[in-house]
Design a protein around this motif. Structure first.
Motif, PDB file in Angstrom:
ATOM      1  N   GLY A 108      -9.346   4.572 -13.055  1.00  0.00           N
ATOM      2  CA  GLY A 108      -7.942   4.927 -13.095  1.00  0.00           C
ATOM      3  C   GLY A 108      -7.187   4.129 -14.137  1.00  0.00           C
ATOM      4  N   PHE A 109      -7.519   2.875 -14.261  1.00  0.00           N
ATOM      5  CA  PHE A 109      -6.895   2.019 -15.277  1.00  0.00           C
ATOM      6  C   PHE A 109      -7.160   2.564 -16.673  1.00  0.00           C
ATOM      7  CE2 PHE A 109      -7.169  -1.576 -18.242  1.00  0.00           C
ATOM      8  CZ  PHE A 109      -5.931  -2.176 -18.061  1.00  0.00           C
ATOM      9  N   ALA A 110      -8.383   3.014 -16.916  1.00  0.00           N
ATOM     10  CA  ALA A 110      -8.746   3.539 -18.230  1.00  0.00           C
ATOM     11  C   ALA A 110      -7.985   4.818 -18.558  1.00  0.00           C
ATOM     12  CB  ALA A 110     -10.251   3.795 -18.297  1.00  0.00           C
ATOM     13  N   ILE A 111      -7.684   5.610 -17.536  1.00  0.00           N
ATOM     14  CA  ILE A 111      -6.945   6.859 -17.751  1.00  0.00           C
ATOM     15  C   ILE A 111      -5.487   6.579 -18.103  1.00  0.00           C
ATOM     16  CG2 ILE A 111      -6.108   8.951 -16.603  1.00  0.00           C
ATOM     17  CD1 ILE A 111      -8.741   8.919 -15.009  1.00  0.00           C
ATOM     18  N   GLY A 112      -4.916   5.549 -17.494  1.00  0.00           N
ATOM     19  CA  GLY A 112      -3.530   5.206 -17.779  1.00  0.00           C
ATOM     20  C   GLY A 112      -3.041   4.059 -16.925  1.00  0.00           C
ATOM     21  N   HIS A 113      -2.321   3.111 -17.535  1.00  0.00           N
ATOM     22  CA  HIS A 113      -1.816   1.951 -16.816  1.00  0.00           C
ATOM     23  C   HIS A 113      -0.473   1.527 -17.411  1.00  0.00           C
ATOM     24  CE1 HIS A 113      -4.520   0.526 -20.091  1.00  0.00           C
ATOM     25  NE2 HIS A 113      -3.481  -0.244 -20.358  1.00  0.00           N
ATOM     26  N   ILE A 114       0.196   0.621 -16.756  1.00  0.00           N
ATOM     27  CA  ILE A 114       1.464   0.098 -17.260  1.00  0.00           C
ATOM     28  C   ILE A 114       1.207  -0.692 -18.537  1.00  0.00           C
ATOM     29  CG2 ILE A 114       3.349  -1.508 -16.747  1.00  0.00           C
ATOM     30  CD1 ILE A 114       3.128  -0.663 -13.820  1.00  0.00           C
ATOM     31  N   GLN A 115       2.106  -0.567 -19.473  1.00  0.00           N
ATOM     32  CA  GLN A 115       1.958  -1.228 -20.780  1.00  0.00           C
ATOM     33  C   GLN A 115       1.661  -2.716 -20.630  1.00  0.00           C
ATOM     34  OE1 GLN A 115       5.380  -0.781 -23.303  1.00  0.00           O
ATOM     35  NE2 GLN A 115       4.682  -2.274 -24.795  1.00  0.00           N
ATOM     36  N   ASN A 116       0.663  -3.175 -21.380  1.00  0.00           N
ATOM     37  CA  ASN A 116       0.246  -4.581 -21.438  1.00  0.00           C
ATOM     38  C   ASN A 116      -0.384  -5.086 -20.136  1.00  0.00           C
ATOM     39  OD1 ASN A 116       0.923  -4.989 -24.129  1.00  0.00           O
ATOM     40  ND2 ASN A 116       3.033  -5.541 -23.633  1.00  0.00           N
ATOM     41  N   ALA A 117      -0.652  -4.186 -19.190  1.00  0.00           N
ATOM     42  CA  ALA A 117      -1.333  -4.602 -17.964  1.00  0.00           C
ATOM     43  C   ALA A 117      -2.811  -4.871 -18.248  1.00  0.00           C
ATOM     44  CB  ALA A 117      -1.209  -3.529 -16.891  1.00  0.00           C
ATOM     45  N   GLN A 118      -3.401  -5.740 -17.441  1.00  0.00           N
ATOM     46  CA  GLN A 118      -4.830  -6.013 -17.480  1.00  0.00           C
ATOM     47  C   GLN A 118      -5.409  -5.662 -16.110  1.00  0.00           C
ATOM     48  OE1 GLN A 118      -5.638  -9.924 -19.799  1.00  0.00           O
ATOM     49  NE2 GLN A 118      -3.530 -10.105 -19.057  1.00  0.00           N
ATOM     50  N   PHE A 119      -6.686  -5.340 -16.086  1.00  0.00           N
ATOM     51  CA  PHE A 119      -7.297  -4.902 -14.835  1.00  0.00           C
ATOM     52  C   PHE A 119      -7.848  -6.089 -14.056  1.00  0.00           C
ATOM     53  CE2 PHE A 119     -10.858  -3.185 -12.293  1.00  0.00           C
ATOM     54  CZ  PHE A 119     -10.111  -2.326 -11.493  1.00  0.00           C
ATOM     55  N   ALA A 120      -7.541  -6.147 -12.776  1.00  0.00           N
ATOM     56  CA  ALA A 120      -8.044  -7.183 -11.877  1.00  0.00           C
ATOM     57  C   ALA A 120      -9.025  -6.546 -10.905  1.00  0.00           C
ATOM     58  CB  ALA A 120      -6.883  -7.832 -11.119  1.00  0.00           C
ATOM     59  N   ASP A 121     -10.280  -6.923 -10.992  1.00  0.00           N
ATOM     60  CA  ASP A 121     -11.323  -6.295 -10.181  1.00  0.00           C
ATOM     61  C   ASP A 121     -11.450  -6.990  -8.822  1.00  0.00           C
ATOM     62  OD1 ASP A 121     -13.754  -4.380 -10.260  1.00  0.00           O
ATOM     63  OD2 ASP A 121     -14.564  -6.258  -9.496  1.00  0.00           O
ATOM     64  N   MET A 122     -11.290  -6.204  -7.769  1.00  0.00           N
ATOM     65  CA  MET A 122     -11.331  -6.753  -6.416  1.00  0.00           C
ATOM     66  C   MET A 122     -12.683  -7.364  -6.090  1.00  0.00           C
ATOM     67  SD  MET A 122      -9.895  -7.385  -3.523  1.00  0.00           S
ATOM     68  CE  MET A 122      -8.346  -6.505  -3.805  1.00  0.00           C
ATOM     69  N   GLU A 123     -13.745  -6.716  -6.482  1.00  0.00           N
ATOM     70  CA  GLU A 123     -15.077  -7.147  -6.082  1.00  0.00           C
ATOM     71  C   GLU A 123     -15.555  -8.391  -6.830  1.00  0.00           C
ATOM     72  OE1 GLU A 123     -16.702  -5.669  -3.538  1.00  0.00           O
ATOM     73  OE2 GLU A 123     -14.977  -4.333  -3.303  1.00  0.00           O
ATOM     74  N   SER A 124     -15.288  -8.463  -8.134  1.00  0.00           N
ATOM     75  CA  SER A 124     -15.861  -9.540  -8.942  1.00  0.00           C
ATOM     76  C   SER A 124     -14.882 -10.654  -9.288  1.00  0.00           C
ATOM     77  CB  SER A 124     -16.433  -8.970 -10.245  1.00  0.00           C
ATOM     78  OG  SER A 124     -15.403  -8.409 -11.044  1.00  0.00           O
ATOM     79  N   GLN A 125     -13.570 -10.389  -9.254  1.00  0.00           N
ATOM     80  CA  GLN A 125     -12.595 -11.393  -9.679  1.00  0.00           C
ATOM     81  C   GLN A 125     -11.689 -11.877  -8.553  1.00  0.00           C
ATOM     82  OE1 GLN A 125     -11.040  -8.850 -12.854  1.00  0.00           O
ATOM     83  NE2 GLN A 125     -11.799 -10.308 -14.382  1.00  0.00           N
ATOM     84  N   LEU A 126     -11.369 -11.004  -7.619  1.00  0.00           N
ATOM     85  CA  LEU A 126     -10.471 -11.383  -6.528  1.00  0.00           C
ATOM     86  C   LEU A 126     -11.227 -11.677  -5.241  1.00  0.00           C
ATOM     87  CD1 LEU A 126      -7.538  -8.835  -7.086  1.00  0.00           C
ATOM     88  CD2 LEU A 126      -7.995 -11.026  -8.211  1.00  0.00           C
ATOM     89  N   SER A 127     -12.547 -11.720  -5.322  1.00  0.00           N
ATOM     90  CA  SER A 127     -13.393 -12.048  -4.167  1.00  0.00           C
ATOM     91  C   SER A 127     -14.532 -12.954  -4.630  1.00  0.00           C
ATOM     92  CB  SER A 127     -13.975 -10.786  -3.527  1.00  0.00           C
ATOM     93  OG  SER A 127     -12.955  -9.901  -3.125  1.00  0.00           O
ATOM     94  N   GLY A 128     -15.141 -13.649  -3.666  1.00  0.00           N
ATOM     95  CA  GLY A 128     -16.246 -14.534  -3.978  1.00  0.00           C
ATOM     96  C   GLY A 128     -17.565 -14.039  -3.418  1.00  0.00           C
ATOM     97  N   ALA A 129     -18.551 -14.930  -3.410  1.00  0.00           N
ATOM     98  CA  ALA A 129     -19.891 -14.584  -2.931  1.00  0.00           C
ATOM     99  C   ALA A 129     -19.875 -14.290  -1.436  1.00  0.00           C
ATOM    100  CB  ALA A 129     -20.862 -15.719  -3.230  1.00  0.00           C
ATOM    101  N   LYS A 130     -20.572 -13.247  -1.036  1.00  0.00           N
ATOM    102  CA  LYS A 130     -20.583 -12.850   0.370  1.00  0.00           C
ATOM    103  C   LYS A 130     -21.380 -13.802   1.242  1.00  0.00           C
ATOM    104  CE  LYS A 130     -19.842  -7.892  -0.447  1.00  0.00           C
ATOM    105  NZ  LYS A 130     -19.403  -8.055  -1.842  1.00  0.00           N
ATOM    106  N   LEU A 131     -22.308 -14.532   0.665  1.00  0.00           N
ATOM    107  CA  LEU A 131     -23.076 -15.520   1.409  1.00  0.00           C
ATOM    108  C   LEU A 131     -22.623 -16.921   1.022  1.00  0.00           C
ATOM    109  CD1 LEU A 131     -26.725 -14.113   1.269  1.00  0.00           C
ATOM    110  CD2 LEU A 131     -25.028 -13.859   3.098  1.00  0.00           C
ATOM    111  N   GLY A 132     -22.394 -17.768   2.016  1.00  0.00           N
ATOM    112  CA  GLY A 132     -22.014 -19.139   1.743  1.00  0.00           C
ATOM    113  C   GLY A 132     -23.223 -19.984   1.357  1.00  0.00           C
ATOM    114  N   ALA A 133     -22.970 -21.249   1.026  1.00  0.00           N
ATOM    115  CA  ALA A 133     -24.055 -22.153   0.648  1.00  0.00           C
ATOM    116  C   ALA A 133     -25.053 -22.340   1.787  1.00  0.00           C
ATOM    117  CB  ALA A 133     -23.474 -23.505   0.233  1.00  0.00           C
ATOM    118  N   ASP A 134     -24.588 -22.124   3.018  1.00  0.00           N
ATOM    119  CA  ASP A 134     -25.463 -22.255   4.182  1.00  0.00           C
ATOM    120  C   ASP A 134     -26.216 -20.965   4.487  1.00  0.00           C
ATOM    121  OD1 ASP A 134     -23.341 -20.712   4.986  1.00  0.00           O
ATOM    122  OD2 ASP A 134     -22.749 -21.987   6.673  1.00  0.00           O
ATOM    123  N   GLY A 135     -26.026 -19.935   3.656  1.00  0.00           N
ATOM    124  CA  GLY A 135     -26.692 -18.659   3.855  1.00  0.00           C
ATOM    125  C   GLY A 135     -25.997 -17.744   4.837  1.00  0.00           C
TER     126      GLY A 135
END
Length: 283
Positions: free
Chosen positions: A38-65
């Protein structure tokens, strides 16, 4: 400084302001490429895309597994690096928007407060309000110089699953679940392996924070609605399926002048992954 909501007219006046960064948070839990498409089709001028899965979230498993939920909080250092790559400085006004009534933009709003940056606001009404005002969408990508934001004392609170387990019997924390009522009741669970809710949790569907036009309700309306759920905001905990839409309730609480509630980041997806934790169904 805008710290909760911003309207389309105000944002339109600052699209080329070097001290403003606009972030497109569109997402779809069932189609992970939908937001970027959707961002590629059209977005607000000068906006950048923030990806929920890779940038706004972390690893699903903790250091303890152990499984931490479908959208755990990102590593703080990684989040700071992401913000710098977007050009965010200590004095930057950040504006987040989506096409879902703030469902995902509120997550970015909360994350900025989590690392101590108060100048972050959600576009009230999102893309629908922007376009209904006759404002355009563009396709060129923005290029910004690297920012230098630094982490500061947090403006947000969190609780853990262990704390909520301890709270089950006579605890003072009031838990509020932001999922749709049928998922809360355990009648229609399509994402997580188990349906239901944390025993004692009350339901406040995040969409109930909005008016019919997709904008947030007034301070008075929101205060009235939340008053039925708990006595004291500093002793309230917001949760949802994976810690995303719970942030919508936290934003609504700020608008209602009821600050101090905490987020349970792992939310239902983490809670129900451990069969030792009790599950309630129905109302």
């Amino acid at each position: 400084m805008h710290t909760t909501l911003i309207d389309s007219a105000t944002l339109a006046q600052h699209l080329t302001d070097p001290d403003w960064v606009v972030l497109d948070c569109r997402h779809d839990l069932m189609n992970l490429s939908a937001g970027r498409d959707g961002f590629a089709i059209g977005h607000i001028q000068n906006a950048q895309f923030a990806d929920m899965e890779s940038q706004l979230s972390g690893a699903k498993l903790g250091a303890d597994g152990m499984f931490r939920g479908r959208h755990p909080l990102p590593d703080r250092a990684a989040l700071i690096e992401t913000l710098r790559a977007w050009g965010v400085n200590d004095n930057t006004q950040v504006v987040a928007y989506d096409a879902h009534g703030g469902m995902y933009a509120a997550r970015l709003w909360w994350l900025l407060r989590w690392i101590g940056h108060p100048a972050v606001a959600v576009l009230d009404g999102g893309l629908a309000a922007w376009q209904s005002a006759g404002l355009p969408l563009v396709t060129p990508l923005a290029a910004r110089p690297r920012g230098h934001i630094a982490e500061k004392p947090t403006l947000a609170k969190t609780v853990t699953a262990a704390e909520l387990v301890d709270n089950l019997h006579g605890g003072e924390l009031s838990v509020v679940d932001a999922r749709a009522p049928d998922r809360y009741r355990g009648e229609n669970e399509t994402i997580d392996p188990v349906g239901g809710h944390i025993p004692g949790a009350k339901n406040r569907f995040f969409k109930d924070n909005l008016k019919g036009d997709g904008r947030f309700k007034s301070e008075r309306e929101l205060r009235h609605d939340f008053a039925a759920l708990f006595d004291s905001a500093p002793y309230a905990v917001m949760q949802c399926g994976s810690g995303v839409t719970a942030c919508h309730n936290l934003l609504a609480l700020e608008l209602a002048k009821l600050p101090g509630a905490a987020l349970y980041p792992g939310s239902w997806s983490e809670w129900c992954a451990d069969p030792a934790r009790p599950v309630a169904t129905g109302d």
